[in-house]
Enzyme design. Structure first.
Site, mmCIF file in Angstrom:
data_model
loop_
_atom_site.group_PDB
_atom_site.id
_atom_site.type_symbol
_atom_site.label_atom_id
_atom_site.label_comp_id
_atom_site.label_asym_id
_atom_site.label_seq_id
_atom_site.Cartn_x
_atom_site.Cartn_y
_atom_site.Cartn_z
ATOM 1 N N SER A 210 0.203 -1.095 -0.186
ATOM 2 C CA SER A 210 -0.011 0.149 -0.407
ATOM 3 C C SER A 210 0.556 1.677 0.100
ATOM 4 C CB SER A 210 -1.046 -0.099 1.108
ATOM 5 O OG SER A 210 0.056 0.254 2.737
ATOM 6 N N ASP B 57 -3.940 8.146 7.169
ATOM 7 C CA ASP B 57 -4.931 7.362 8.494
ATOM 8 C C ASP B 57 -3.740 6.736 9.002
ATOM 9 O OD1 ASP B 57 -3.589 5.310 6.479
ATOM 10 O OD2 ASP B 57 -5.399 4.599 5.596
ATOM 11 N N HIS C 270 -0.461 4.973 6.774
ATOM 12 C CA HIS C 270 -0.132 5.676 6.264
ATOM 13 C C HIS C 270 -0.325 7.375 5.965
ATOM 14 C CE1 HIS C 270 -2.519 2.649 4.787
ATOM 15 N NE2 HIS C 270 -1.653 1.798 3.627
#
Length: 362
Positions: A45, A337, A340
């Site tokens: 990610s 978040d 991240h």
């Protein structure tokens, strides 16, 4: 006294010389800027630009507030309020300001000629890590890369394709999930490996992966280290000491440092053993930790919690657009978040990596 006609001729001649020089200089600059014709991305990610949108997994971010600061405010599947590191790297190398996801139906092989992303949020070096949330394992990303090569050859021919494949910069960024989603989450993994054994197991996979894409034509690679994963808001929340999140989990940070040292050693070994390869170790740990410890020196205000929702636990579907606690200005936050970084953090990290490792490819 010079005749008017002769003056005109001389002026025209000088203009042509200047024009030719300018054109030649421009072409030279352009050629220099195109030393890397494409950015090709493998990983998790930290670098996924939207491949998870097209697979059956709960780990998605193709909805707002994700992407609210991306071009047009469009959520693309990037786990950020805007762009992520490969996008900034691509822009720094004079290519497009973003790297499209291979599975994104908005794009085709023509778009991928200057950059393509095979990464999948939630994956790791270990196949068992990708199974946790049913995401694309690293071996499958390589299979997509093979398909990409075939499509590229069919579209622009063998000569141009081979040039792109050989001269492209390959960004490889994964490993955090292997520890946080797998090793520390499942007793079965810890029963099979000591921490040292598991790190060596992952390094062995990384080495085989590098050799695999090398055999497929890759030559310029950047292997990215782990961030200070004990300082992620989600990990700090489980180390709770007050209502706004606890301190960093130093044990996790120490693991990240030890693993990064092993990655660095792997890079040195690959450069010595493999002919024509050029791998760099891109280490974000130090600059990331500085931002967390001293956010104001980088223009941030908050580093202990994230922008989205309460900033402690939320990621993916829990990062809801209607949550009233989500911050208005993500540029004030190190984290977007609970897992991240924000677009601004990614921008700063890339600037640091360009100066300290990726400049070798410019």
């Amino acid at each position: 006294m010079m005749k008017p006609a002769l003056t005109v001729i001389l002026l025209i001649s000088c203009s042509l010389i200047i024009l030719l020089f300018t054109s030649s200089f421009g072409a030279a600059v352009s050629a220099a800027a195109s030393k890397v014709p494409a950015i090709i991305v493998f990983g998790d990610s930290s670098v996924d630009s939207g491949n998870n949108n097209q697979i059956s997994t709960l780990l998605k971010s193709n909805f707002r507030p994700y992407g609210r600061d991306f071009y047009g405010g469009r959520p693309t599947g990037r786990f950020s309020n805007g762009r992520i590191p490969p996008d900034f790297v691509s822009e720094k190398f004079g290519l497009k300001p973003y790297v499209p996801a291979f599975l994104d139906p908005w794009y085709n092989v023509t778009d991928f000629a200057t950059g393509v992303c095979f990464a999948s949020a939630g994956t790791g070096f270990d196949n068992a890590t990708s199974n946790v949330l049913n995401v694309i394992p690293l071996w499958k990303q390589v299979e997509y890369y093979k398909i990409y090569q075939e499509a590229l050859r069919a579209n622009i021919g063998d000569t141009k394709s081979e040039y792109i494949i050989k001269e492209a910069l390959y960004l490889i960024s994964l490993g955090t999930n292997d520890f946080l989603e797998n090793y520390y989450s499942f007793p079965s993994t810890r029963s099979r490996y000591t921490l040292e054994q598991y790190q060596d197991f992952l390094i062995d996979i990384a080495e085989r992966f590098i050799k695999q894409i090398y055999d497929l034509g890759a030559r310029k690679m950047s292997l990215t280290g782990l961030p200070p994963m004990g300082c992620l808001p989600l990990e700090r929340a489980t180390n709770l000491v007050d209502g706004k999140g606890g301190g960093c989990m130093n044990g996790y940070n120490e693991v990240a440092l030890r693993f990064n040292a092993k990655l660095d050693g792997l890079v040195n070994r690959m450069n010595e053993e493999m002919e024509g390869i050029r791998v760099v170790f891109s280490d974000p740990y130090g600059v990331f930790l500085q931002m967390i410890r001293n956010p104001s020196s980088f223009g941030f205000e908050v580093s202990s919690v994230a922008c989205c929702a309460t900033g402690m636990f939320e990621m993916g579907y829990l990062c809801d657009e209607l949550n009233p606690f989500t911050c208005r200005d993500a540029n004030k936050y190190v984290f977007w978040d609970s897992f991240h970084p924000t677009q601004q953090t990614s921008r700063i990290i890339v600037e640091y990596l360009i100066q300290n490792s990726l400049h070798q490819f410019l």
